[in-house]
Design an enzyme around this catalytic site. Sequence first.
Site, PDB file in Angstrom:
ATOM      1  N   ASP A  68       0.827  -1.202   0.000  1.00  0.00           N
ATOM      2  CA  ASP A  68       0.000   0.000   0.000  1.00  0.00           C
ATOM      3  C   ASP A  68       0.865   1.259   0.000  1.00  0.00           C
ATOM      4  OD1 ASP A  68      -1.303  -2.264   0.953  1.00  0.00           O
ATOM      5  OD2 ASP A  68      -2.620  -1.165   2.281  1.00  0.00           O
ATOM      6  N   GLU A 118      -7.390  -9.855  -4.166  1.00  0.00           N
ATOM      7  CA  GLU A 118      -7.241 -11.032  -3.304  1.00  0.00           C
ATOM      8  C   GLU A 118      -8.424 -11.988  -3.386  1.00  0.00           C
ATOM      9  OE1 GLU A 118      -6.519  -9.189   0.441  1.00  0.00           O
ATOM     10  OE2 GLU A 118      -4.861  -8.035  -0.387  1.00  0.00           O
ATOM     11  N   GLN A 126     -10.663  -5.718  -5.084  1.00  0.00           N
ATOM     12  CA  GLN A 126     -10.152  -4.386  -5.372  1.00  0.00           C
ATOM     13  C   GLN A 126      -9.662  -4.320  -6.807  1.00  0.00           C
ATOM     14  OE1 GLN A 126      -7.535  -5.353  -2.170  1.00  0.00           O
ATOM     15  NE2 GLN A 126      -5.759  -4.605  -3.287  1.00  0.00           N
TER      16      GLN A 126
END
Length: 845
Positions: free
Chosen positions: A374, A508, A621
């Site tokens: 991130d 994921e 995502q």
Amino acid sequence: MIDRDRFPIDEWRLVETEFSLDDVGVTETLFAVGNGYLGLRGNSIEGRFALEQGTFINGFHETFPIRHAEQAYGFAEVGQTIINAPDAKVMRVYVDDEPLSLDVADVREYERVLDMRQGILRRNLLWVTPSGKRVRIEDERFVSFDEKHLAVLRLTVTVLDADAPVTVSSQLLNRQDGEGIYGGSPMASKQSGFDPRKTEKLSDRVLQPREYWQDGDRSALSYEVSESAMTLAVIADHLVETENEYTSRQLIEPDIAKNVYRVHARAGVPTTITKLVSYHTSRGVPTGELLDRCRRTLDRAVETGVDRLVEKQIAWYADFWDRSDVRIGGHGDLQQATRWCLFQLAQAAARADGQGVPAKGVTGSGYSGHYFWDTEVYVLPFLAYTSPLWARNALRMRYLMLPAGRKRAHQLNEAGALFPWRTINGEEASAYYAAGTAQYHINADVAYALAKYVRATGDEEFLAREGVDIAVDTARLWATLGFWRSSDGSDDGERDSFHIHGVTGPDEYTTVVNDNLFTNVMARFNLRFAARTVRDLADRDPDAYAHMADRMNLDPSEPERWDKAAEAMHIPFSEALGIHPQDAVFLEREIWDLENTPPDQRPLLLHFHPLVIYRYQVLKQADVVLALFLQGNHFTDAEKLADFEYYDPLTTGDSTLSAVVQSILAAEVGYQDLALEYFRQAAFVDLGDLHHNASDGVHVASAGGVWTALVSGFGGMRDHFGLLTFDPRLPADWPELSYVLHWHGTRLDITLTASALALRAGGEGGPVTFAVRGVDYTVAPGETVRVALHGQGPVRPGRPSIRQLEGSVREDGTLLSASVPIVTATIPVVGDDEAPIAVGLDGGF
């Protein structure tokens, strides 16, 4: 998204006008203060009624053996989790021996303010005691940026209309091991239910007491961590200012220190107690040495004076906002949310000083205090363009992790280094390899952040001295992880394509796949960047190149091999659907019908077994869409539009990392209303508690993404190939957007309106060449270039829908269809007829 009666709009402050126990965990996060090293959650000084009485220090952690249900070679073996450091926030107030307790107190006035211009949290309340006495309580706290190891807490108590005995009990508490003894319930008892985003719980004692003492108004505790052997010392000093008479007493034990002040308060005469607290930690320095460091920090603070410390804090933030602020015209709510997000980035990264930037900063224990990819993708761009030193420090953390990364790569039979998916100390801490270790893309993410930093700053010295090692070792991993395949299928045929198998991309909900598009695209960038970096270094600085080649044992032929692999990298594309498949078999799966999935089944990871999720086209995502942004110069406008329209309806938004990227691409391809909708979601992730887990700490990556969504989404900035370009997409009802960039040492102030982009260069630095919608310009120091704009790009109404995908034909001629994996089953009920019951495929009734 937010109760505006309780939290009114204020462009520079977060204000709370009413205390509530209903969302105390969220407000603990929202009102946290920190500096990147030390963080104090927004707990009240009373020390009661908290979800998590948190004090966190970046990198201060415990280790524990990971117990796999079924062990296999190469699984992560040692976990790491952040430790709740001793709590210095407690300053309990008693009047007539009646404690102030906000759950029952008669509070006539209440205001809590986080001032983002100053980095100071203040609370002001009027309490009427059971005997009718009116008491004004004012407290404030901040964590210093000038003094990394210092926190300042100040409490003023004034009995307004009567004389009364007042007692203030100032405490240091080891809540990690003894929270239940000293008030409140242990954290473990509050965090029930399955949620992989929360921190690991430790049942054994963590902090082993070492030296502890009191010397007048100073109290000291120190500890060694049981398994990691890290050490910590904390000393609290107290300064009392009052015209009232008072006495003091002390108590010291291994897990608690008290400095108690008994005041004979006269009506209208205030008593102010300032608590100066210093924390020092180490990976193994004896606690006695850390206590000495704490003494020195406090001695400097006393000599400087509290008022001067406040002035320095305000000056620090004035400088931060001058180089970092983004201004949104006409929308106070979005302006407030944006500044809160940027404020969180300062609190997470400013004084990390060689540590990483945890996913929650130092505001909570969520994700166990781990560093993820991130930081590189969502936080480093903001740092590189506004505070380059912070970006360099974060990249140095990755450089220092290279030895552990090389060991990990060797363990997985690869060359070079493999950075861990989640870690504190450099070792992989993810127990679930499918969604953890398999995310090899982190190597490319780190290389991308390195390249972005060097592009923005021109810091070739860092690249030559340390950054090149990152570039070489990450490229080496791709060279061995990937493999060549011949188009004719023979071993001796032309090797014309390079593939990467058995990896997990950012999404994921799709794991361990072949030729994940994001991974392949980013690996291609990584390989090219490493080859170019090595060649440029050889040309520019032969001595530095020779030193690098020696320490890295570089084969001169490696850069050419990296270039060949990059050039031949397989980039999947479906001719039938006209899109880039997320991976080799993604399009063969059935589509998960998110539009008809019940809200109580979200997020999917908390309601469906991974195997159920893995069988569907559904995304946690952005994956392909993220690649379209990070490597947008390798995709056409038509490809971006087609890919966005396909993947946006499949993206759940279960990850807070998604909305910012979806906003950027939506703006670029023309879904401008949708772009603004996604931006609002990102801006209010924590302020609105949109994912119902803000209580675990700030979503730092999402906060970083808010800046990118403004600058690169609506502002249209790109830096592909090291060239600064702009193609704005200003929302229709925004009169103006302005922001600051720093490009190779030159400050650039950009102001965007519907009709023009104005770019002013600061007086220092050199001229800057940039492009606006394909036309080149150069701005000289101290000058302004104004470029007329005709429109804000394409405009497309609505949003893509899953319904648009149904009936599309795959390569094999089959049709796409959408469904929800919930079936109606017949369950025998003892003593009754069979009854139909809706059953989730995860087995839940």
